[in-house]
Design a protein around this motif. Structure first.
Motif: not given
Length: 250
Positions: A138, A143, A181
């Motif tokens: 990111p 994102f 993530i």
């Protein structure tokens, strides 16, 4: 003449005899080192092994301004070395198209690929994989959630997903970080995160690491040095489950 030569998965022992002979006879040798890397060797070792200068290519040298490669290939025998199998990356397919459009003869010398190695190490059947995806590091204000959407779409079709992890200049994404993530992406999109992962590290080496389990389990697993890659299984065939139990600690 422009020849794409795959280096395989981990070190210089992975190149084929045909590929090695091609490199030895080349007038110029380039290395594309941004889509994948061989963690069991480095450029000085390659130059000593091949007895050739190896010119390292940045992304822009291949994707935006490949003039040096094409000019050399128009005059002599040029090799572009790639990690894994050369044509897994669309970057290399684009370069081959440009060479052909310029009237330059091209060829490919294949090598082992992570896409097939994952099936061998995990036991997940290769014909059951859907679209693959990549998890990027990111960045501020950026994102993307496309990876978890791809995984969800594959799972809805009862297909496995191969998840590539980001490689930067001196930074390699690890399995625990990738799972974190993906979980954040799933939360952002209102999607249930996967309940089963298979993590693989150093495919092609003498001691690859393979582990299967929940996100919580794999985030606590020490996979060791990179490169790392993930697979998200769909519903397991009995043989796939037995294989994961036997070789991945499921």
């Amino acid at each position: 003449m422009l020849t794409f030569v795959g280096l395989g998965l981990y070190d210089l022992g992975d190149i084929s005899v045909k590929g090695l002979e091609c490199v030895k006879c080349a007038d110029a040798v380039f290395l594309e080192a941004y889509t994948s890397r061989l963690m069991g060797t480095d450029v000085p070792a390659m130059e000593a092994f091949f007895e050739k200068e190896v010119r390292v290519l940045a992304r822009e040298d291949v994707e935006q301004n490949p003039r040096e490669i094409l000019d050399c290939a128009a005059k002599g025998r040029v090799v572009v070395l790639t990690g894994g199998d050369p044509m897994v990356s669309t970057t290399h397919a684009d370069l081959r198209l440009r060479a052909a459009a310029a009237g330059i003869e091209t060829s490919i010398i294949h090598a082992s690929s992570i896409s097939s190695a994952v099936s061998g190490l995990s036991g997940l059947q290769n014909y059951r994989f859907g679209k693959s995806c990549s998890v990027p590091f990111p960045a501020k204000g950026w994102f993307p959630t496309a990876p978890v959407e791809t995984i969800a779409a594959n799972l809805a079709l009862n297909l496995h997903t191969l998840v590539y992890l980001d490689i930067q200049k001196d930074r390699y994404m690890r399995i625990p970080e990738a799972i974190t993530i993906l979980e954040e992406m799933a939360q952002k999109r209102g999607i249930e995160p996967p309940d089963l992962y298979v993590g693989i590290a150093r495919a092609g080496s003498d001691h690859p690491a393979v582990a299967a389990g929940t996100g919580a389990k794999l985030k606590e697993t020490d996979f060791g040095p990179p490169l790392h890659i993930l697979a998200v299984p769909a519903e397991l065939h009995p043989m796939e489950r037995e294989y994961l139990e036997m070789f991945a600690g499921l």
